[in-house]
Design a protein around this motif. Structure first.
Motif, short mmCIF file in Angstrom:
data_model
loop_
_atom_site.label_atom_id
_atom_site.label_comp_id
_atom_site.label_asym_id
_atom_site.label_seq_id
_atom_site.Cartn_x
_atom_site.Cartn_y
_atom_site.Cartn_z
N LEU A 65 1.55 4.13 -3.03
CA LEU A 65 1.37 5.59 -2.89
C LEU A 65 2.68 6.31 -3.19
O LEU A 65 2.69 7.38 -3.80
CB LEU A 65 0.87 5.94 -1.49
CG LEU A 65 -0.54 5.46 -1.11
CD1 LEU A 65 -0.99 6.14 0.17
CD2 LEU A 65 -1.55 5.73 -2.22
N GLU A 75 12.89 5.28 4.31
CA GLU A 75 13.89 5.94 5.15
C GLU A 75 15.10 6.32 4.31
O GLU A 75 15.19 5.98 3.13
CB GLU A 75 14.30 5.00 6.29
CG GLU A 75 13.19 4.81 7.31
CD GLU A 75 13.73 4.33 8.65
OE1 GLU A 75 14.87 4.68 9.02
OE2 GLU A 75 13.01 3.60 9.33
N GLN A 76 16.04 6.98 4.95
CA GLN A 76 17.27 7.35 4.27
C GLN A 76 18.07 6.10 3.89
O GLN A 76 18.24 5.21 4.72
CB GLN A 76 18.10 8.23 5.22
CG GLN A 76 19.36 8.76 4.58
CD GLN A 76 20.23 9.59 5.53
OE1 GLN A 76 21.28 10.04 5.14
NE2 GLN A 76 19.78 9.79 6.75
N VAL A 106 2.95 6.64 -6.89
CA VAL A 106 2.02 7.67 -7.36
C VAL A 106 2.65 9.05 -7.22
O VAL A 106 2.67 9.86 -8.16
CB VAL A 106 0.69 7.63 -6.57
CG1 VAL A 106 -0.13 8.89 -6.81
CG2 VAL A 106 -0.11 6.38 -6.93
N ILE A 107 3.23 9.29 -6.03
CA ILE A 107 3.77 10.62 -5.73
C ILE A 107 5.05 10.88 -6.50
O ILE A 107 5.22 11.94 -7.12
CB ILE A 107 3.99 10.77 -4.21
CG1 ILE A 107 2.62 10.77 -3.49
CG2 ILE A 107 4.77 12.03 -3.88
CD1 ILE A 107 2.69 10.66 -1.99
N GLU A 108 5.97 9.92 -6.51
CA GLU A 108 7.28 10.16 -7.14
C GLU A 108 7.19 10.24 -8.66
O GLU A 108 7.94 11.00 -9.28
CB GLU A 108 8.29 9.08 -6.73
CG GLU A 108 8.57 9.00 -5.23
CD GLU A 108 9.18 10.28 -4.64
OE1 GLU A 108 9.65 11.12 -5.40
OE2 GLU A 108 9.17 10.41 -3.41
N VAL A 124 10.91 -2.00 2.84
CA VAL A 124 11.77 -3.19 2.85
C VAL A 124 10.91 -4.41 3.16
O VAL A 124 10.01 -4.35 4.01
CB VAL A 124 12.91 -2.99 3.88
CG1 VAL A 124 13.56 -4.31 4.24
CG2 VAL A 124 13.95 -2.03 3.32
N TYR A 132 0.83 -1.20 0.00
CA TYR A 132 0.00 0.00 0.00
C TYR A 132 0.87 1.26 0.00
O TYR A 132 0.71 2.15 -0.83
CB TYR A 132 -0.89 -0.04 1.24
CG TYR A 132 -1.84 1.12 1.44
CD1 TYR A 132 -3.18 0.99 1.11
CD2 TYR A 132 -1.43 2.33 1.98
CE1 TYR A 132 -4.09 2.03 1.32
CE2 TYR A 132 -2.31 3.38 2.18
CZ TYR A 132 -3.64 3.21 1.85
OH TYR A 132 -4.52 4.25 2.05
N LEU A 133 1.82 1.31 0.92
CA LEU A 133 2.65 2.51 1.05
C LEU A 133 3.55 2.69 -0.17
O LEU A 133 3.76 3.81 -0.64
CB LEU A 133 3.48 2.45 2.33
CG LEU A 133 2.67 2.58 3.62
CD1 LEU A 133 3.54 2.30 4.84
CD2 LEU A 133 2.05 3.98 3.73
N GLY A 189 12.85 -0.20 6.90
CA GLY A 189 11.56 0.45 7.04
C GLY A 189 10.48 -0.11 6.14
O GLY A 189 10.60 -1.22 5.62
N ASN A 190 9.44 0.70 5.96
CA ASN A 190 8.22 0.22 5.30
C ASN A 190 8.43 -0.17 3.84
O ASN A 190 7.56 -0.81 3.26
CB ASN A 190 7.13 1.30 5.40
CG ASN A 190 6.76 1.59 6.84
OD1 ASN A 190 6.57 0.67 7.62
ND2 ASN A 190 6.67 2.87 7.19
N GLY A 246 15.99 8.06 -0.57
CA GLY A 246 14.75 7.32 -0.36
C GLY A 246 13.49 8.06 -0.81
O GLY A 246 13.43 9.28 -0.75
N TYR A 247 12.51 7.28 -1.25
CA TYR A 247 11.17 7.78 -1.57
C TYR A 247 10.59 8.47 -0.33
O TYR A 247 11.06 8.27 0.78
CB TYR A 247 10.26 6.60 -1.93
CG TYR A 247 10.21 6.24 -3.39
CD1 TYR A 247 11.35 6.26 -4.18
CD2 TYR A 247 9.01 5.86 -3.98
CE1 TYR A 247 11.29 5.91 -5.52
CE2 TYR A 247 8.94 5.51 -5.32
CZ TYR A 247 10.08 5.54 -6.09
OH TYR A 247 10.01 5.20 -7.40
N VAL A 248 9.51 9.20 -0.54
CA VAL A 248 8.82 9.87 0.57
C VAL A 248 8.34 8.84 1.59
O VAL A 248 8.25 9.13 2.78
CB VAL A 248 7.66 10.75 0.04
CG1 VAL A 248 6.58 9.94 -0.62
CG2 VAL A 248 7.07 11.61 1.16
N THR A 249 8.07 7.63 1.15
CA THR A 249 7.59 6.58 2.06
C THR A 249 8.73 5.73 2.63
O THR A 249 8.47 4.77 3.35
CB THR A 249 6.60 5.67 1.31
OG1 THR A 249 7.19 5.33 0.04
CG2 THR A 249 5.27 6.35 1.09
#
Lengths: 463, 463
Positions: free
Chosen positions: B194, B348-349, B197-199, B377, B190-191, B374-375, B343-346
């Motif tokens: 999104l 981490e660095q 979509v944003i990138e 991975v 899901y994340l 993070g999310n 990293g994407y907005v969703t």
């Protein structure tokens, strides 16, 4: 913090960390002659974070801000959660009594207050609070700037353990009774911010003008959304149409938000003229009238109609436009856009139900209550179990708004439950009457209320 | 399902439900002469969902698909999770032995296989599986269509309890040893959707061309992202440059993804010509060469450079463009865009670390391993604790990719750990050599490998 490698607790603080990493030199915040880059913005936030901790903030302590749309309030949206506190952004239009209620009820530890609004708290007993005044005069003598200057500009370790912790409390100014403190979660703030990015089309080239108060649902989560994509915030102490028109051009604004009233002020100002680049205006609070929609389009302003409440982090539904509607008549287009639509990509379906929470027919005429649930709905009312149970009864948030469900699944509001006019035993929607009157080109804005009537009980009258 | 009114478990299935609600008549899927609206797409998905349940699927049963980028595989991305199963989309370029390993290792219950690929499984013992063949011939005789026709077109109650459940297993084709099954979660899917979509700037007017295999990281989560905004999927059995150019024009494609090899095929085709509307090409797998970037721009194709692995749901970093780079020379712009970014907005660095997981200097030259968490991975390897522990040791996912960290926080890959050429005791980055050679206008594409050398141990040689 969770030990799972594949999980990060969702928090909008990460948006600022990322934009400072990727766009350190890009302009993050504009406030008159002052500009902060993303690195400066982050460093100011980290200073404030460090100072809150240094001054004794404990996890989940409430930190109140009473100020207009100036950089300190934007900074608070990151520093307070980064420090582990809970942000209470207070409506600047409230009376001293109401502000006092909020400070007491929330048990606030810190109060940051703008000098122009200090008179509102001057008479209050603030002994239990640490008060920091904000001059917003751009000088180093500003007590807020002095407070910041003493803080370390490096990030501190986060105390966040669970993304369902409370990030902010937004007090609603109910017309009866005391204000209720609506609790937002980190998870909700994060997801709603991404929802705003997607629905309004924000990207790193966007320039957002702060016509919407930041104290209002944390600025519909745009305080976080604009930062998420590395776009630019343009602050504004006061919404004056002349200044807004100047900024629209000089700053290359691409997005702003506001109720129809704000839009009407803008479209009817002598400086109004077609903009050289398209601007997205997100409108909520009341459906835009056909006249207003026509005016906005002629100014190269694309209206986006959304709907929500403080309990839904601001917007929950959006009237998603269908390409094929472009061929309809202007009046038909206005009628289509006057509808509130359906849930954001991050939200669940909004429903129109009867008191037993059963779906009403999608016939465009049967009126029922709008109910919503899920990640775009707040956690409840702070310290008010009773009100929480009532508003969230049956697993859905009860908006108190009355609407109809159209055949194409879009909802359309008809009224606030308490505003419905019962005339001769029939329910009359004030919004329907308002919309009809507002179609007349000579009408600028319109509100309809009930007045007592000997024959009918009540009758509608435009104001 | 959680009882909290303010929480919905994140699942990409909600994207389809929403788009079918808001855009029922909009074209969701195009496949040659066949078009499905969002309502039809959803109904096909619900039919497949119902049939999987009716044929005995239990929660978390694995459902394998072996087929090209055709509607059934897109439908599987919603129907399998909606039914409660776990999707295993198999790489169509694998051998029968490898496919057999995946079927056995994942313990698959259902296998959907395209007729053109049936020869790959013909010799295998499929007794333990329910096999459904896909003719993809557009007729009602297609066994897959007959399977669908028997299913109910209405949604079933979801069995999802926790968004961290596994939604799919994607087997990586490691160069040594058996493939490993990378587990994605509902939350991650899901994340990441999104994030895409944003990138990449998807919206409801976007038209996405399926040049990237859907079996590859679930199509980098674009299987879900395109649906999230109600955009249109254009399917493609096979990537043939001539057909791609025809579709770019005839379907008004706005987005497609692919490795530089795919892009090179396209830019060097006789049909290549500047497109009338801008197209976003998201590139991963290897850094695009300056020559390629120049060609893409001249065709009105905006290149977006991203980086990731199967273990990061596809893209994890993006080379976010800075407006001020537009004034740089073409060569400088290419060098900037050849970097993998952050990293994407969703996400981490992304970090560049030494074997002790310590940050390496941001000097653009010290080489270290790229690690992420993070999310974005994955959850680990299915049924392979040992490999999971190794890859996720110390709380970070070890990519096995070697890169440098630039002063501006962007990372740049230098090599796969195992590809670094040690020549005379010095580390040579094959990517650096490749990039240098590819700058020559006569070079179309380039790969550098090590060959044994009596004096130096190894020396690089272009292929």
């Amino acid at each position: 913090m969770t030990e799972k490698v594949y999980r990060t607790e969702l928090t909008p603080v990460s948006f600022l960390e990322r934009s400072a990493l990727i766009f350190p030199e890009k302009v993050a915040v504009i406030h008159g002659q002052r500009h902060y880059s993303y690195l400066q913005f982050a460093q100011r936030v980290y200073r404030l974070t460090a100072q809150l901790r240094a001054h004794g903030l404990h996890k989940h302590d409430r930190v109140a801000f009473l100020c207009p749309n100036i950089p300190p309030l934007l900074e608070a949206h990151y520093a307070v959660p980064a420090a582990g506190g809970i942000l209470v952004a207070i409506n600047t239009r409230l009376s001293s009594n109401e502000i006092n209620f909020i400070l007491q009820h929330s048990g606030t530890s810190f109060l940051f207050v703008d000098n122009e609004l200090y008179h509102l708290v001057e008479q209050l007993n603030l002994d239990a609070l640490q008060v920091i005044r904000i001059a917003d005069d751009g000088t180093d003598n500003d007590p807020y700037e002095q407070f910041l200057a003493q803080g370390d500009p490096h990030p501190l370790h986060s105390w966040l353990v669970d993304e369902e912790e409370t990030i902010s409390i937004n007090y609603t100014s109910g017309t009866t009774g005391n204000p209720k403190g609506v609790m937002y979660t980190y998870r909700g703030a994060y997801l709603n911010a991404l929802g705003e990015v997607i629905e309004t089309g924000l990207n790193s080239e966007s320039v957002y003008l702060w016509t919407l108060p930041m104290f209002h649902c944390n600025g519909w989560c745009f305080t976080w959304a604009v930062t998420a994509v590395g776009a630019t915030h343009v602050c504004l102490r006061k919404v004056e149409p002349e200044q807004v028109w100047d900024l629209l051009e000089s700053q290359g604004i691409t997005h702003y938000n506001g109720a129809p009233t704000v839009q009407i002020f803008l479209t009817n100002h002598p400086k109004a003229h077609p903009l050289s680049r398209p601007v997205t205006a997100t409108i909520a609070g009341a459906p835009p009238s056909p006249t207003l929609l026509g005016q906005l389009k002629s100014l190269n302003i694309r209206p986006l109609h959304v709907y929500g409440l403080t309990e839904t982090y601001g917007p929950y539904t959006v009237c998603e436009w269908h390409e094929e509607w472009n061929t309809r008549s202007e009046e038909e287009q206005a009628a289509l856009l006057a509808r509130q639509g359906q849930g954001y990509v991050t939200a669940e379906q909004a429903r129109i139900v009867n008191p037993d929470l059963e779906d009403l027919p999608k016939d465009g005429s049967t009126m029922g209550e709008v109910v919503m649930r899920g990640n775009n709905v707040a956690k409840g009312y702070y310290g008010n179990e009773l009100a929480t149970e009532k508003a969230f009864a049956g697993g859905w948030f009860h908006s108190g708004d009355i609407g109809v469900w159209h055949e194409d699944n879009y909802i359309e509001l008809r009224d606030r439950a308490k505003d419905v006019i019962i005339s001769g035993g029939e329910n009359i929607s004030t919004i329907e009457v308002e919309q009809l009157i507002a179609r007349h080109p000579a009408v600028l804005e319109c509100a309809v209320v009930a007045i007592p009537d000997a024959t009918w009980g009540s009758v509608p009258r435009p104001l």
